[in-house]
Motif scaffolding. Sequence first.
Motif, PDB file in Angstrom:
ATOM      1  N   SER A  21       0.750  -1.208   0.020  1.00 18.03           N
ATOM      2  CA  SER A  21       0.137   0.061   0.073  1.00 18.03           C
ATOM      3  C   SER A  21       0.960   1.039  -0.034  1.00 18.03           C
ATOM      4  CB  SER A  21      -0.764   0.003   1.219  1.00 18.03           C
ATOM      5  OG  SER A  21      -0.067   0.412   2.492  1.00 18.03           O
ATOM      6  N   PRO A  22       0.401   2.502  -0.404  1.00 19.97           N
ATOM      7  CA  PRO A  22       1.228   3.618  -0.703  1.00 19.97           C
ATOM      8  C   PRO A  22       0.888   4.407   0.681  1.00 19.97           C
ATOM      9  CG  PRO A  22      -0.820   3.842  -1.996  1.00 19.97           C
ATOM     10  CD  PRO A  22      -0.762   2.300  -1.265  1.00 19.97           C
ATOM     11  N   ALA A  23       0.987   3.744   1.824  1.00 25.49           N
ATOM     12  CA  ALA A  23       0.398   4.465   3.184  1.00 25.49           C
ATOM     13  C   ALA A  23       1.572   4.444   4.163  1.00 25.49           C
ATOM     14  CB  ALA A  23      -0.720   3.642   3.747  1.00 25.49           C
ATOM     15  N   CYS A  24       2.697   4.287   3.883  1.00 28.27           N
ATOM     16  CA  CYS A  24       4.009   4.621   4.804  1.00 28.27           C
ATOM     17  C   CYS A  24       5.289   4.758   4.069  1.00 28.27           C
ATOM     18  CB  CYS A  24       4.001   3.331   5.811  1.00 28.27           C
ATOM     19  SG  CYS A  24       5.166   3.495   7.049  1.00 28.27           S
ATOM     20  N   TYR A  25       5.809   5.928   4.575  1.00 24.97           N
ATOM     21  CA  TYR A  25       7.118   6.283   3.737  1.00 24.97           C
ATOM     22  C   TYR A  25       8.062   6.974   4.652  1.00 24.97           C
ATOM     23  CZ  TYR A  25       4.565   5.927  -0.942  1.00 24.97           C
ATOM     24  OH  TYR A  25       3.954   5.282  -1.877  1.00 24.97           O
ATOM     25  N   GLN A  26       9.303   6.824   4.418  1.00 28.40           N
ATOM     26  CA  GLN A  26      10.139   7.743   5.189  1.00 28.40           C
ATOM     27  C   GLN A  26      10.358   8.909   4.446  1.00 28.40           C
ATOM     28  OE1 GLN A  26      13.743   5.402   5.611  1.00 28.40           O
ATOM     29  NE2 GLN A  26      15.098   7.211   5.663  1.00 28.40           N
ATOM     30  N   GLY A  27      10.378  10.176   5.332  1.00 28.08           N
ATOM     31  CA  GLY A  27      10.530  11.621   4.745  1.00 28.08           C
ATOM     32  C   GLY A  27      11.751  11.895   3.828  1.00 28.08           C
ATOM     33  N   GLN A  28      11.943  13.157   3.293  1.00 26.36           N
ATOM     34  CA  GLN A  28      12.879  13.373   2.197  1.00 26.36           C
ATOM     35  C   GLN A  28      14.068  13.521   3.096  1.00 26.36           C
ATOM     36  OE1 GLN A  28      11.277  16.964   0.713  1.00 26.36           O
ATOM     37  NE2 GLN A  28      10.999  15.898  -1.311  1.00 26.36           N
ATOM     38  N   THR A  29      15.185  12.869   2.396  1.00 24.77           N
ATOM     39  CA  THR A  29      16.719  13.331   2.820  1.00 24.77           C
ATOM     40  C   THR A  29      17.401  14.067   2.268  1.00 24.77           C
ATOM     41  OG1 THR A  29      16.663  10.723   3.576  1.00 24.77           O
ATOM     42  CG2 THR A  29      18.910  12.091   3.565  1.00 24.77           C
ATOM     43  N   HIS A  30      17.645  15.268   2.844  1.00 21.78           N
ATOM     44  CA  HIS A  30      18.529  16.335   1.827  1.00 21.78           C
ATOM     45  C   HIS A  30      19.984  16.069   1.437  1.00 21.78           C
ATOM     46  CE1 HIS A  30      18.699  17.521   6.211  1.00 21.78           C
ATOM     47  NE2 HIS A  30      19.674  18.180   6.035  1.00 21.78           N
ATOM     48  N   GLY A  31      20.478  15.428   2.622  1.00 21.25           N
ATOM     49  CA  GLY A  31      21.931  15.118   2.377  1.00 21.25           C
ATOM     50  C   GLY A  31      22.913  16.050   2.325  1.00 21.25           C
ATOM     51  N   HIS A  32      22.560  17.285   2.456  1.00 17.88           N
ATOM     52  CA  HIS A  32      23.534  18.508   2.627  1.00 17.88           C
ATOM     53  C   HIS A  32      22.769  19.732   3.013  1.00 17.88           C
ATOM     54  CE1 HIS A  32      26.525  21.527   1.729  1.00 17.88           C
ATOM     55  NE2 HIS A  32      27.442  20.227   1.792  1.00 17.88           N
ATOM     56  N   LYS A  33      23.385  20.179   4.033  1.00 19.02           N
ATOM     57  CA  LYS A  33      22.590  21.459   4.836  1.00 19.02           C
ATOM     58  C   LYS A  33      22.565  22.609   3.702  1.00 19.02           C
ATOM     59  CE  LYS A  33      26.787  23.328   6.877  1.00 19.02           C
ATOM     60  NZ  LYS A  33      27.542  23.577   8.248  1.00 19.02           N
ATOM     61  N   GLY A  34      23.350  22.514   2.552  1.00 22.66           N
ATOM     62  CA  GLY A  34      23.093  23.665   1.693  1.00 22.66           C
ATOM     63  C   GLY A  34      21.832  23.744   0.939  1.00 22.66           C
ATOM     64  N   PHE A  35      21.169  22.591   1.015  1.00 23.20           N
ATOM     65  CA  PHE A  35      19.916  22.514   0.439  1.00 23.20           C
ATOM     66  C   PHE A  35      18.673  23.439   1.533  1.00 23.20           C
ATOM     67  CE2 PHE A  35      21.440  18.731  -1.754  1.00 23.20           C
ATOM     68  CZ  PHE A  35      21.010  19.097  -2.902  1.00 23.20           C
ATOM     69  N   LEU A  36      18.997  23.654   2.704  1.00 24.17           N
ATOM     70  CA  LEU A  36      18.120  24.318   3.726  1.00 24.17           C
ATOM     71  C   LEU A  36      18.496  25.867   3.844  1.00 24.17           C
ATOM     72  CD1 LEU A  36      18.431  21.376   6.480  1.00 24.17           C
ATOM     73  CD2 LEU A  36      16.810  21.622   4.269  1.00 24.17           C
ATOM     74  N   LEU A  37      16.836  26.491   3.856  1.00 24.62           N
ATOM     75  CA  LEU A  37      17.143  27.935   3.846  1.00 24.62           C
ATOM     76  C   LEU A  37      16.500  28.107   5.234  1.00 24.62           C
ATOM     77  CD1 LEU A  37      16.061  28.755   0.629  1.00 24.62           C
ATOM     78  CD2 LEU A  37      18.376  28.942   1.183  1.00 24.62           C
ATOM     79  N   HIS A  38      16.848  29.277   5.955  1.00 23.05           N
ATOM     80  CA  HIS A  38      15.980  29.912   7.041  1.00 23.05           C
ATOM     81  C   HIS A  38      14.971  30.871   6.131  1.00 23.05           C
ATOM     82  CE1 HIS A  38      18.628  28.897  10.174  1.00 23.05           C
ATOM     83  NE2 HIS A  38      19.671  29.245   9.460  1.00 23.05           N
ATOM     84  N   PRO A  39      13.921  31.078   7.001  1.00 22.36           N
ATOM     85  CA  PRO A  39      12.556  31.790   6.225  1.00 22.36           C
ATOM     86  C   PRO A  39      13.194  33.069   5.752  1.00 22.36           C
ATOM     87  CG  PRO A  39      11.996  30.574   8.515  1.00 22.36           C
ATOM     88  CD  PRO A  39      13.492  30.435   8.409  1.00 22.36           C
ATOM     89  N   ASN A  40      13.907  33.630   6.362  1.00 18.68           N
ATOM     90  CA  ASN A  40      14.144  34.946   5.873  1.00 18.68           C
ATOM     91  C   ASN A  40      15.492  34.736   4.556  1.00 18.68           C
ATOM     92  OD1 ASN A  40      16.677  34.025   6.979  1.00 18.68           O
ATOM     93  ND2 ASN A  40      17.357  35.871   7.480  1.00 18.68           N
ATOM     94  N   GLU A  41      15.879  33.723   4.370  1.00 19.41           N
ATOM     95  CA  GLU A  41      16.664  33.600   3.156  1.00 19.41           C
ATOM     96  C   GLU A  41      15.522  33.265   2.006  1.00 19.41           C
ATOM     97  OE1 GLU A  41      20.823  31.792   4.059  1.00 19.41           O
ATOM     98  OE2 GLU A  41      19.191  30.512   4.789  1.00 19.41           O
ATOM     99  N   ALA A  42      14.750  32.249   2.478  1.00 19.32           N
ATOM    100  CA  ALA A  42      13.552  31.941   1.515  1.00 19.32           C
ATOM    101  C   ALA A  42      12.759  33.064   1.297  1.00 19.32           C
ATOM    102  CB  ALA A  42      12.745  30.831   2.331  1.00 19.32           C
ATOM    103  N   ALA A  43      12.529  34.036   1.816  1.00 19.64           N
ATOM    104  CA  ALA A  43      11.849  35.265   1.554  1.00 19.64           C
ATOM    105  C   ALA A  43      12.688  36.096   0.506  1.00 19.64           C
ATOM    106  CB  ALA A  43      11.455  36.208   2.623  1.00 19.64           C
ATOM    107  N   GLU A  44      13.873  35.949   0.674  1.00 23.78           N
ATOM    108  CA  GLU A  44      14.684  37.016  -0.268  1.00 23.78           C
ATOM    109  C   GLU A  44      14.838  36.036  -1.642  1.00 23.78           C
ATOM    110  OE1 GLU A  44      18.578  37.032   1.166  1.00 23.78           O
ATOM    111  OE2 GLU A  44      18.216  38.378   3.297  1.00 23.78           O
ATOM    112  N   PHE A  45      14.712  34.677  -1.796  1.00 20.55           N
ATOM    113  CA  PHE A  45      14.734  33.963  -2.848  1.00 20.55           C
ATOM    114  C   PHE A  45      13.404  34.213  -3.510  1.00 20.55           C
ATOM    115  CE2 PHE A  45      17.910  30.577  -2.755  1.00 20.55           C
ATOM    116  CZ  PHE A  45      19.095  31.425  -2.305  1.00 20.55           C
TER     117      PHE A  45
END
Length: 964
Positions: A633-657
Motif C-alpha cells: 500500500s502507498p500508506a507508509c514512507y520515510q521523509g525526504q533526505t536532503h543530504g547536505h545542509k546547503g539545501f536548507l534555508l532559513h525563512p528570511n533567506e527563503a523570503a529573499e529568494f
Amino acid sequence: MKEEVVGRIQKFVDYVQILKGSEKGEAQVYCDRLFQAFGHDGYKEAGATLEFPVEKRSGRRKGFADLFWPPRVLIEMKSRGEHLEKHYRQAFEYWIGLVPDRPRYVVLCNFDEFWVYDFNTQLDSPVDSVTLEELPHRYTALNFLLPHDPPPLFGNDKVKVTREAAAKVAKVFHALIDRGESRETAQRFILQCVVTMFAEDFNLLPSGFFTQLLSDCVEGSSSYDLIGGLFRQMSDTRLARGGRYQGVAYFNGGLFNTIDPLELDTTECQLLLDAAQERWSSVAPPIFGTLFQNSMDQDQQHTLGAHFTHEADIQKVVLPTIILPWQERIEQANSLRELESLAQEILRFQVLDPACGSGNFLYVAYRELVNLEMEILQKIHENFGERARRAAGARSLISTTQFYGIDIDPFAVELAKVTLMLAKRISLAETKESRFAAQQDLPFDLEEPLPLDNLDAHIVADDALFCDWPYADVIIGNPPYQAKNKMQQEFGPAYVNRVHARYPDVPGHADFCVYWFRRAHDSLKEGGRAGLVGTNTIRQNYSREGGLEYIVANRGTIVEAVSTQVWPGDAAVHVSIVNWVRGQAPGPKKLFKQLGDRLDSPWQVYELEDINAALSPGVDITQARSIRVNSESPACYQGQTHGHKGFLLHPNEAAEFYQSAPINREVLFPYLTAGELFASKPPCPQRYVINFHPRDIFEAGRYELPFQRIKDRVLPTREEAAKKEQRRNEEALLDNPKARVNTHHQNFLKRWWLLSYPRPELISKITQMPRFIVCGRVTKRPIFEFIHSSIRPNDAVQVFPLPDDYSFGILQSGMHWEWFTERCSTLKGDFRYTSNTVFDSFPWPQSPTKAQVKQIAEMSTILREIRRSHMATHGLSLRDLYRTLELPGRNSLRDAHAKLDAAVRDAYGMSKSDNLLAFLLTLNQELAKKEKEGEAIIGPGVPSVGIDPAELISDDALRPPLIG
C-alpha cells in the motif's frame, strides 16, 4: 546542628555497648536506634522496612534483607565478631535483586563495624569502613542516613583516586605527544611508568625508589639515564650486584622488552612526580581503561567502537556466567573428594575476552575466580581435619595464564597484559591479608609476585573476527559497536566485504557487535557459557536474526539478560547484556529492564521459564509476518533526505529568494523535522528546502539563486565524497577483484543538484490530498499529527499519506503504539519506526461497523482538539504536553487517549481481558495465512462500510508560516 548529631550518635554508641551483638535477637532494635541517632523517630517512621524479601540468584533461594530504605540504603546485619568480607557477595546479590528500587548504598554491619559500599562505582572494596567507636566523628561516611541526605564523605573512594591519578598520567602522555614523541613511544613509556608507580606502592620496588628518581630528575638529573636505567634493570633477569639499581628485581620480559629512554624536561618530570605521589595502592586497575581512552584520538575511539565498561556492569556478565554456576557447584559439594576435585578443576578453567580492550573484564573475572577458589578452600578448612587443611593450603593457585584476550589495538593489548599482571599481585596481597588466611594455623607460603607473568602468548593483538580463538570454558566481553552504515564509513568497503564473506549468514544490516555473538556461540563446547554486552539493537530485526535468534536456534539457552539499560560510559548508547549457555539450563531465567533514559532510572525484573531472542518479557511477536496488503500500500514512507545542509534555508533567506524571482516559489518548500514537530511552540517548520526534483540540470538552472547556492555549497562536497568513495573502492578491488563496491556518492554526484533522497512517490501522494499523518521516526512518546500538504517532511519524520480521521485514530491508538514499540528498532533508548517490521506487519481492523469507524474518527478529532487547546492556553509544545502523561493525577489528555483506545479495541472486537499483543499477533498470522490462500483482507485506510472517506477529512492540520 553538628553537635546535636554527634550527641545522638554518641548515645547510640553507648547503648550498643550493652548489646550482646546477636543478629537474630538484636539486629532490629540496633537498626531502629541507628535511625534515631541520625535524626529520625525510628526506621519505620523514616519509611524503611525490616526483613525485606529479595530474590537471590545463587541457589535460587529467597533471602531477606535486614533493612531496606529505598532508594538510599540496604543494611545487612551480622553478629558481633562476624567477618564482614565473607558476606560481600550476599550483599551484592541483594543489591542486584532489589529492582526497581535498587538502593544507592549498601552497608554491612556486625554491630561494631560499618562497611559502606557504592556498587555503582566500586565493587572490590568498601568506599569506607567505620568502627562503632569512630562513628561520632566519622558519621559523615553515613550521611545518607540523615533526613536531609547530604553527600557522604568517604575515605576509600577508589574511583576518585583513580580518576585523579589517570588525569595526571594523561597530562604527561599528551605533553610527550605535543613535543613530538611518536604515539607508540609515548604510550609504551607511560605504561612502563604506571606499572612502576604501582610497583612502588605494592613493595615490588624498594620503598620510594621511583619517586626519588623522579625528584632527582626535577632537580636536574637526566631522566634518560635514571628512568631508562631503571627500566633496563627491570627487564634484566640478572640482578644488579651494586650501584643505584641494586635490589631492583626482574619484572617482565614482555612489557619491558623494548626500552626507549626519553630525556624529559623539568615540567614533564614534575608531572610524573605529581602522578607518582598519588596513592597507587588505592588506584583501581581499571585506570588502564581510563588511560586507554584518554590516550586515544577521539576519531580512533569512534572507529573502533571502543567504550569503557564500569565494573558494576562487568558483574552483570561475570556473575551469571562464572560466579553463580561455580557457587552452585561449591554449595552442592559436601565430601572432601568433591571439594578437592573442584579445587583442581578451577585451576584448569579458562576465560576468553575476544574484545578485551584494556582488560577490565579479565581483571574482574580473575579476581572473582580467586574468590571462588578461596570459598572452596574455606569450606575444606571449616569441615575437615588438619591433614585436609594443610593439603588445601590457604593461598590462591589461580594463574593469569588461564585468561586469554584478543584486541585489534596493540596498545590496548599491552594495557590488558599489565591489568592482569597487577590483578595477580593485588589478589595475592588481599589473600595474605584476609582474615580467612590469618585464622588458619598454617604457614602462609605466598607465591613470589615477581617476575610478573609474561602474557604475550595469551593476550594478543589481532582481528577477532578473522583469527583463531583459543579454547575457553567461558567467553565474556564488550565487543565494539558500529551500525551497518557506520561500518562502511569507518572501515571502508574492503574490510566490510571481508567480514560479510567470512560470515555470510549474518545479515549485512546487523550491528558490528553481532559478529562477536555469533562467533562466541560457535566457539563454545557443550555446557560452555558466554556473556556479552551489545547495543540494544541486538534484540531487534536484522541484528537479532544474525545473533540471538541463531544462538537460540542452535542449542543456546539465555539464562540471564538485561533487555535494555542506559550505558554509563562516554558512549551515548543503550545496551543489552546477554548471558547464555550452549545446551540446556533448567530453572527460571532472569530478565532485567531499565525503565527510563537516566542512569538512576528504575528497573524491572522478570522471572521467566525462557528468555526469547527479542529479550522481551511479554508476548514474543518477533515471528509476526509481513502482510502484503500493507507492504504494497502507498500508506507508509520515510521523509525526504536532503543530504547536505546547503539545501536548507532559513525563512528570511527563503523570503529573499521569493522576492528575487517569483518562479523560485516552485522549488522552495517549508521543511518539517521531528524536532520542530515535537518541540516548537506551536509546532511549525522553521526552515525551507530547495527541491528541484524531477528537473534535470538545465531545468534546475532556470532558478538562478537556488541553483547557484547548490552549485557553490553542495557540489564541492559531493565531488570530494565521490573521490573518497572511489579510492576506497579501488582498495576493495585490490583486496578482492570480485568485491562489491559502493556507488553511493558517485550516484549523488551524477545528480548533485537534487536532494539525496527526494522521495518522489511520497511527494506525489501527499500533494494530491489536503493533509497527511506523521510521527517522529525516532521517538519515545506516541505522538501523531496531521500536516498540511504544502509542507515537505524531513527524513526524521515517518509519513502516512492518509488524510482521514479514522486512519489517524488507528495509528494514534495504544494498539498501534504497543505494536510499534515491540516490533521497532531503537536509537539509544528511543523507538525507531521501521516500515518493514512495524507497519507492514500491523493488522488493521477487519470487520469494523460504520458506527465504529465514525466513533474512532470522532475520538481522534476530540483528542487533537484537546491537545491544541492545552498547547494554546498553556504555551506548551507537543513534547511538553505529553510529558504530563508521565505524572500522576487527572489529565484530560490521558482521558482522551483512553476513549480513543476503547473505540479502537471495539473495532477490533477485542475484549478488555484480551492481551493486546497476543490478540494482534494472532490476527497477523490469520491475515498472512488468508493472503497466502488468496483471500482479500482489509489494509490501511478507510474500510468499505458505506462511508464516503471525504466525510472523515476535517481541515485541522499543522500549517506553514506565511513568508514573502
